[in-house]
Design an enzyme around this catalytic site. Structure first.
Site, PDB file in Angstrom:
ATOM      1  N   HIS A 191       1.388  -0.878  -0.172  1.00  0.00           N
ATOM      2  CA  HIS A 191      -0.251  -0.070  -0.112  1.00  0.00           C
ATOM      3  C   HIS A 191       0.583   1.553   0.186  1.00  0.00           C
ATOM      4  CE1 HIS A 191      -3.481   1.308  -0.414  1.00  0.00           C
ATOM      5  NE2 HIS A 191      -4.117   2.575   1.122  1.00  0.00           N
ATOM      6  N   GLU A 432     -11.067 -10.413  -5.651  1.00  0.00           N
ATOM      7  CA  GLU A 432      -9.225 -10.744  -5.050  1.00  0.00           C
ATOM      8  C   GLU A 432      -8.519 -11.647  -3.854  1.00  0.00           C
ATOM      9  OE1 GLU A 432      -8.217  -6.444  -2.839  1.00  0.00           O
ATOM     10  OE2 GLU A 432     -10.253  -6.914  -1.861  1.00  0.00           O
ATOM     11  N   ASP A 456      -4.269  -8.120  -4.674  1.00  0.00           N
ATOM     12  CA  ASP A 456      -4.538  -8.997  -3.482  1.00  0.00           C
ATOM     13  C   ASP A 456      -4.233 -10.027  -4.220  1.00  0.00           C
ATOM     14  OD1 ASP A 456      -3.995  -8.163  -1.222  1.00  0.00           O
ATOM     15  OD2 ASP A 456      -5.917  -6.869  -1.261  1.00  0.00           O
ATOM     16  N   CYS A 503      -9.707  -2.992 -10.628  1.00  0.00           N
ATOM     17  CA  CYS A 503      -8.991  -1.460 -10.325  1.00  0.00           C
ATOM     18  C   CYS A 503      -7.682  -1.489  -9.361  1.00  0.00           C
ATOM     19  CB  CYS A 503      -9.720  -0.857  -8.792  1.00  0.00           C
ATOM     20  SG  CYS A 503     -10.285  -2.411  -7.551  1.00  0.00           S
TER      21      CYS A 503
HETATM   22  C1  PEP Z   1      -6.553  -4.375  -4.493  1.00  0.00           C
HETATM   23  O1  PEP Z   1      -6.089  -5.813  -4.618  1.00  0.00           O
HETATM   24  O2  PEP Z   1      -5.872  -4.851  -6.211  1.00  0.00           O
HETATM   25  C2  PEP Z   1      -6.662  -3.467  -4.310  1.00  0.00           C
HETATM   26  C3  PEP Z   1      -7.091  -2.706  -5.441  1.00  0.00           C
HETATM   27  O3  PEP Z   1      -6.560  -3.055  -3.358  1.00  0.00           O
HETATM   28  P1  PEP Z   1      -5.685  -2.880  -2.223  1.00  0.00           P
HETATM   29  O4  PEP Z   1      -4.741  -2.368  -3.132  1.00  0.00           O
HETATM   30  O5  PEP Z   1      -6.467  -1.484  -1.598  1.00  0.00           O
HETATM   31  O6  PEP Z   1      -5.791  -4.147  -1.046  1.00  0.00           O
HETATM   32 MG    MG Z   2      -6.913  -5.386  -2.275  1.00  0.00          MG
END
Ligand code: PEP
Ligand code: MG
Length: 573
Positions: A191, A432, A456, A503
Site C-alpha cells: 500500500h 481478490e 491481492d 482496480c
Molecule cells: C487490490 O487488491 O488489487 C486492490 C485494488 O486493493 P488494495 O490494493 O487496496 O488492497
Molecule cells: Mg486489495
C-alpha cells in the site's frame, strides 16, 4: 567514486536530492578499531555524542505540555538519568582507552553486557528496563553516527532513506515535501508503494542495507522507473538525469492534450477509464483529467495518522465533501479494508500472517460497532451524488448476505432517526481472493457489479506476500493461473450482464491494457496519474483483432509459443 545500487522501482519519476537517513529500531554496529594515536580524539567524540543526546532529550523534556501523563515524563527522566550513569558514560571510555575501539563499538559492547545482565533477572519489570538501555544507547549511537531521529522534520526536497515506511509515513512525508524515498524492504504492490505512485513520489524499495551504505547529506539520484540509485555521481551523470527529468515533464504536458478526448479503441469501442482515489487532493486531479468515474475510493485514509476512530459525522462529512467535489462524477466507495499492511491504531490484528487474517470485510463483520458508522455515512453521503458501495476481500456469499443484512438494518435505523439517505444504492464486490474468482458466477447473482483487485488476487494466488521484496520476483500478472482467473471473472460478468472492472495496479499498466481489452474488459480503474497514459494506449488498439488473438492465447497458456503470442498482442495497434 559513484555508488550505484539497484532495487525495485515503484514509480515513474526521477528525483535528485540530499540523502536524509531515518533511523528506527536498533542500529547494526560492526567491530571497528582506531589508531592508538586517535584515542583522545575518539574519547572526545564519544563525550560530544553523549552531550548531544542528552541535550536532545532535555529539549524534548522541556517541550512536554504540563498536562502530560506522569508516567511519560518519568520515562524521559529515567533516560536522562541513564545518560549520566557511569555504566553507559564511563565504561565505554575505558574500553576506548584500553583497546583502541571506535566509540560506537565500545558502546555497543557495553550495551551487550548490560542487556545480558537484564536478561538473567527474574523480575519481569526489571527485565523490561532493558528497553530503556537499548533506547539510550541508540540515542548516543545516532549522535555518534550523525544520524537524524524523527523529531527533526526538515525533509523538504530530501531523499528519505529508511528501513521501511508505512502508508501513514508516506502521507506525512508528502506534506513535508520530500523529493523521493528509498527503503530497504517492501514490495511494489504494497500500500505504501501504491500511495507513492498516486502521490507521484519517485521511490525505490527493497535496497538492502542502503541506510548504512549512503551518508547523510550526500546527493542521491533516484530513478523510480528503473529501480536505480546513484550517489556521488559525476557532473555528466547528473546532467543526464536532469535531462530525463525535463523530458518527463514535456511528455506530461503533451499527454494533457488527451484530456476531454473520449476513451475508445481505434474502431470506437467505448472503454471506461476510472480513477482510484484516497486522499483529498485526488478529487481535483480526477476532475481535471475528466475520469469517467471513481472506480475505487480507498477509505482507510481516514484512519491514518491519528489516534482513535472517526465517528459517523466525520465519515459523513468526508464522503460528502468527496461526492460534492466530484461534481456528478460517479463514485464507488469501498468499505474499510483495514488489516494486513494497512494497520491503524486500535484496530490491529497481531496474528502470524495478517494478510490471511482478520482484514477488510472479515474485520468489519466481526466489529459491527466500528463498521456501522461508515455504512450510515455512505448512505447519507449518497444523497449528494451518484454513489456505489463496494466490499473488499470477499471469499464467500455469506459475507455478501451479512453485509446486505447490515445495510438493511442501517437503512431502517436511519429511517427511524429521520435522517435523509439514499435507498437501493448498487452494491458490488472486489474479487481478490482466488476462491471468489473461481466462484465469480455465484457472486454475479447477488451483486450489482464486480471489480478485480489484482494486487491481492496475485498475492493470494501465487502465495507471495505483496510487501515482501524477497519474493517480488514471483509477482507475475501474466502467470497462466492469473490470466485464467481474470478471464473467468470477465466471462461471468458478461454472462450475467453486470459490469466488471479492474482496480488493481495491473489495470493502469499500459503493457497489459491490450490483453485485458482482448479478454473483454471494458472498465479500468487506476491511480489518476496513469489515466492519460492508459488513454493514449487505448486509442491505438483494435478491440476486435485483440479479442481474436487473445482467444488463441488463452488456449496456449503456459505453452512454448505463449510468450510469442503475448508479444504480438501487446504490439497490436
Ligand atoms: C487490490 O487488491 O488489487 C486492490 C485494488 O486493493 P488494495 O490494493 O487496496 O488492497
Ligand atoms: Mg486489495
Amino acid at each position: 567514486m559513484t555508488f550505484a545500487g539497484n532495487g525495485i522501482g515503484i514509480t515513474r519519476g526521477i528525483a535528485i536530492g540530499e540523502a536524509h537517513i531515518l533511523q528506527r529500531g536498533l542500529l547494526e554496529i560492526s567491530p571497528r578499531m582506531i589508531d592508538t594515536a586517535d584515542v583522545p580524539a575518539e574519547i572526545k567524540r564519544f563525550q560530544l555524542a553523549v552531550n548531544g543526546a542528552r541535550e536532545r532529550l532535555h529539549e524534548i523534556r522541556q517541550k512536554i505540555p504540563g498536562n502530560t501523563r506522569s508516567d511519560i515524563i518519568a520515562f524521559i527522566d529515567t533516560h536522562l538519568l541513564m545518560m549520566n550513569d557511569a555504566a553507559l558514560v564511563e565504561v565505554p571510555i575505558k574500553l576506548i582507552r584500553k583497546h583502541a575501539y571506535a566509540a560506537e563499538w565500545a558502546l555497543q559492547l557495553q550495551r551487550e553486557s548490560l542487556v545480558q545482565v537484564f536478561d538473567t533477572m527474574d523480575d519481569p519489570y526489571l527485565r523490561t528496563r532493558k528497553d530503556d538501555v537499548e533506547h539510550v544507547v541508540n540515542q548516543i549511537q545516532m549522535a555518534l553516527l550523525d544520524l537524524d531521529d524523527e523529531s527533526n522534520d526538515n525533509r523538504s526536497g530530501k531523499v528519505i532513506l529508511a528501513q521501511d515506511l508505512t502508508p501513514a509515513d508516506t502521507i506525512v512525508m508528502r506534506h513535508q515535501g520530500i523529493a523521493a524515498f528509498i527503503t530497504e524492504f517492501g514490495g511494489p504492490m504494497s500500500h505504501t508503494a501504491i500511495l507513492a505512485r498516486s502521490l507521484d513520489i519517485p521511490a525505490v524499495v527493497g535496497v538492502h542495507s542502503i541506510t548504512r551504505l549512503l551518508h547523510q547529506g550526500e546527493t542521491v539520484v533516484v530513478d523510480g522507473e528503473q529501480g536505480v540509485i546513484l550517489a556521488d555521481a559525476d557532473q555528466a551523470t547528473l546532467a543526464h538525469y536532469q535531462q530525463r527529468i525535463s523530458a518527463a515533464q514535456s511528455r506530461a504536458t503533451q499527454l494533457r492534450n488527451l484530456i476531454g478526448k473520449a476513451a475508445t479503441t481505434r474502431e470506437g469501442v467505448r472503454v471506461h477509464l476510472m480513477a482510484n482515489i484516497e486522499l483529498p487532493e485526488d478529487i481535483e486531479t480526477t476532475r481535471e483529467l475528466q475520469a469517467d468515474a471513481v472506480g475505487l475510493y480507498r477509505t482507510e485514509f481516514l484512519y491514518m495518522n491519528r489516534q482513535g476512530m472517526p465517528d459517523e459525522e466525520e465519515h459523513y462529512q468526508t464522503y460528502r465533501r468527496v461526492v460534492e467535489g466530484l461534481d456528478g462524477i460517479p463514485i464507488t466507495i469501498r468499505t474499510l479494508d483495514l488489516g494486513a499492511d494497512k494497520q491503524v491504531d486500535g484496530c490491529t490484528s497481531y496474528c502470524c500472517n495478517p494478510a490471511l487474517g482478520l482484514r477488510a470485510i472479515r474485520l468489519c463483520l466481526k466489529e459491527p460497532k466500528m463498521f456501522q458508522p461508515q455504512l450510515r455515512a455512505i448512505l447519507r453521503a449518497a444523497v449528494h451524488g451518484p454513489v456505489r458501495i463496494m466490499i473488499p476481500m470477499l471469499s464467500n456469499l455469506q459475507e455478501v448476505r451479512k453485509l446486505k443484512a447490515l445495510l438493511a438494518e442501517t437503512e431502517a435505523a436511519l429511517s427511524a432517526d429521520g435522517i435523509p439517505f439514499a435507498k437501493d444504492i448498487p452494491v458490488g464486490g472486489m474479487i481478490e481472493v482466488p476462491a471468489a474468482a473461481l466462484a465469480a458466477d455465484a457472486f454475479t447473482r447477488e451483486l450489482d457489479f464486480l471489480s478485480i483487485g489484482t494486487n491481492d488476487l496475485i498475492q493470494y494466488t501465487l502465495a507471495i506476500d505483496r510487501v515482501d521484496d524477497e519474493v517480488n520476483y514471483l509477482y507475475d500478472p501474466l502467470h497462466p493461473a492469473i490470466l485464467r482467473l481474470i478471464q473467468m471473472v470477465i466471462t461471468a460478468g458478461q454472462r450475467a450482464g453486470i459490469p466488471i472492472s479492474m482496480c488493481g495496479e495491473m489495470a493502469g499498466d499500459p503493457r497489459y491494457i491490450p490483453l485485458l481489452i482482448g479478454m473483454g474488459l471494458r472498465e479500468f480503474s487506476m491511480q489518476p496519474g496513469s489515466l492519460l497514459i492508459a488513454k493514449e494506449r487505448l486509442l491505438q488498439l483494435d478491440a476486435a483483432k485483440l479479442a481474436k488473438q487473445t482467444r488463441r492465447l488463452m488456449k496456449r497458456l503456459g505453452e512454448s509459443d505463449f510468450e510469442q503470442l503475448l508479444g504480438k498482442i501487446c504490439a497490436l495497434h
